[in-house]
Write a protein that holds these residues in place. Structure first.
Motif: not given
Length: 458
Positions: A155, A181-182, A185
């Motif tokens: 992450n 990376s958050e 998507e």
């Protein structure tokens, strides 16, 4: 919540399209479009504000004459070969990408370099291996660095959080294709993730001044996997290549904003890691080929480095109807061209012969100056006459049978002299600006391949 939509992104150049396309209109590659889920509206933090007043910005335009050019501070990595390829060391705040085939030794090279550092605090981020695997590899490399921190994380936000706590002087990410990376998507390794994560890491490196080394995968064509924009973002691209069945590895500089791209480093793979090869000529030449036919020594240049390499050829009668042509470490099409020159210009019939060519050491050579050694080795094997010991050669062979001049002839001659060769055959009129009086090696010049053959075989 922002609405999402699906687009198709070219994995080669990063161009997008609302529907799937067989051939990318931007880069011309086929079957490179993959489906990606992206946000319809960019987050507020990332939106551009064209109406932002200039006084609120951090940077303002300055005159070029007001910019002070200082020597870039470099980090000595304790590896002479790696420092040479990087241009003298690792520049602070730079982003370096190392790519290569699986199992070629990318992680081994970076880990052993990090473990040998004394002084700089290092953060090694691994998204592919566990802590136990890294410990076993470090024990095998017989090196220990008390200032090396290991983090197994994929992450990106967590990596930056730990980096702010550790405050490293050098960070390694192995590999960029496993980081996600958050804010994006899509799955790790996709075009969007690689592009956004590499851009965020570049921003971190430039703002903090911490050099970052990225390890990347390559695709089946041998290029860095992911979008082409990845290579544009980083400051330096290094290619780690070689045959896994051989001991030698070559580190090439494909792109370097802080040095030359003509340098290369040579390593030898051992049980305890990679060893630097400071003089590759001594390892690539065998000492027991005297009296053997089909062996010729070529003075070649790889990057900016001269070394002598052994060219081996085997010519035998064709068993089947169609003669076989095989080349290892050399371009097969160029070998076929040289065989045609031998038949047309020199009068040697090799139509009904099998020809096998091998460049010793497992290296792949693209220097045209090796042409003369290739045809000499082929003719030596065909006639079963050995080349006189202590003789090396350098020259490009043209289609009309002439021997064309090659670049950096002085470096080739001095390398042959340093290794104890008694004579070198070079193209005619290739000694402009070279003082032959201080050379202790006999320099012989040849215009045509027939003249070179008379010098070699009488």
């Amino acid at each position: 919540m922002a609405k999402t939509k699906t687009v198709y992104v070219c994995s080669h150049c990063g161009a997008d399209s609302p529907k799937w396309i067989g051939k990318c209109p931007n880069c011309g590659e086929w079957n490179t479009y993959v489906e990606e889920v992206v946000a319809k509206e960019a987050p507020a933090a990332r939106r551009l504000a064209p109406g932002l007043p200039p006084e609120k910005g951090k940077l303002r335009p300055v005159l070029l004459r007001d910019v002070t050019a200082e020597e870039e501070a470099r980090v000595d990595l304790g590896d002479a070969e790696l420092n040479r390829v990087l241009g003298g060391g690792l520049v602070k705040g730079s982003l370096v990408l190392i790519g290569g085939e699986p199992g070629i030794g990318k992680s081994t090279l970076v880990l052993q370099t990090v473990l040998r550092l004394r002084g700089p605090r290092t953060l090694y981020v691994s998204g592919e291996e566990s802590l136990r695997q890294l410990k076993l590899r470090a024990d095998r490399l017989t090196s220990d660095n008390p200032d090396c921190y290991i983090l197994c994380e994929t992450n990106l936000e967590h990596i930056f959080a730990q980096a702010s706590n550790v405050r490293p002087d050098l960070m390694v990410v192995d590999s960029i294709q496993t980081i996600y990376s958050e804010a994006v998507e899509s799955s790790p390794g996709s075009v969007s993730q690689v592009r956004e994560c590499s851009a965020a890491i570049l921003k971190y490196a430039k703002e903090s001044g911490v050099p970052v080394v990225l390890i990347g995968h390559i695709n089946k064509e041998g290029n860095i996997a992911g979008p082409k924009v990845l290579e544009h973002i980083v400051d330096t691209v290094l290619q780690f290549e070689g045959d896994r069945h051989y001991l030698y590895r070559v580190l090439r500089s494909v792109k370097n904003r802080f040095g030359s791209t003509s340098e290369l480093g040579i390593y030898e793979m051992r049980q305890d890691g990679l060893r630097e090869v400071s003089n590759p000529s001594e390892l690539l030449l065998t000492q027991d080929h005297e009296g053997l036919s089909g062996v010729a020594i070529a003075a070649t240049i790889e990057g900016a480095r001269p070394f002598l390499i052994e060219t081996q050829a085997l010519v035998s009668s064709a068993v089947y109807g169609t003669p076989q042509r095989s080349a290892t470490g050399f371009d097969l099409r160029r070998m076929n061209m040289l065989l045609a020159v031998l038949e047309k210009r020199a009068g040697f019939k090799l139509v009904q012969k099998d020809v096998f060519l091998n460049i010793a050491g497992g290296l792949r050579v693209s220097d045209p100056a090796i042409d003369l050694a290739v045809i000499s080795a082929i003719l030596s094997s065909s006639l079963d006459i050995s080349v006189e010991p202590g003789v090396c050669m350098a020259g490009e062979v043209g289609l009309s049978g002439e021997i064309r001049p090659v670049s950096r002839i002085e470096q080739r001659v001095m390398e042959a002299e340093k290794l104890g060769f008694s004579r070198i055959i070079i193209p005619h009129n290739n000694l402009k600006g070279f003082d032959t009086g201080r050379a202790r090696i006999q320099i012989t010049q040849a215009r045509k391949v027939e003249e070179a053959f008379r010098l070699l075989f009488g």
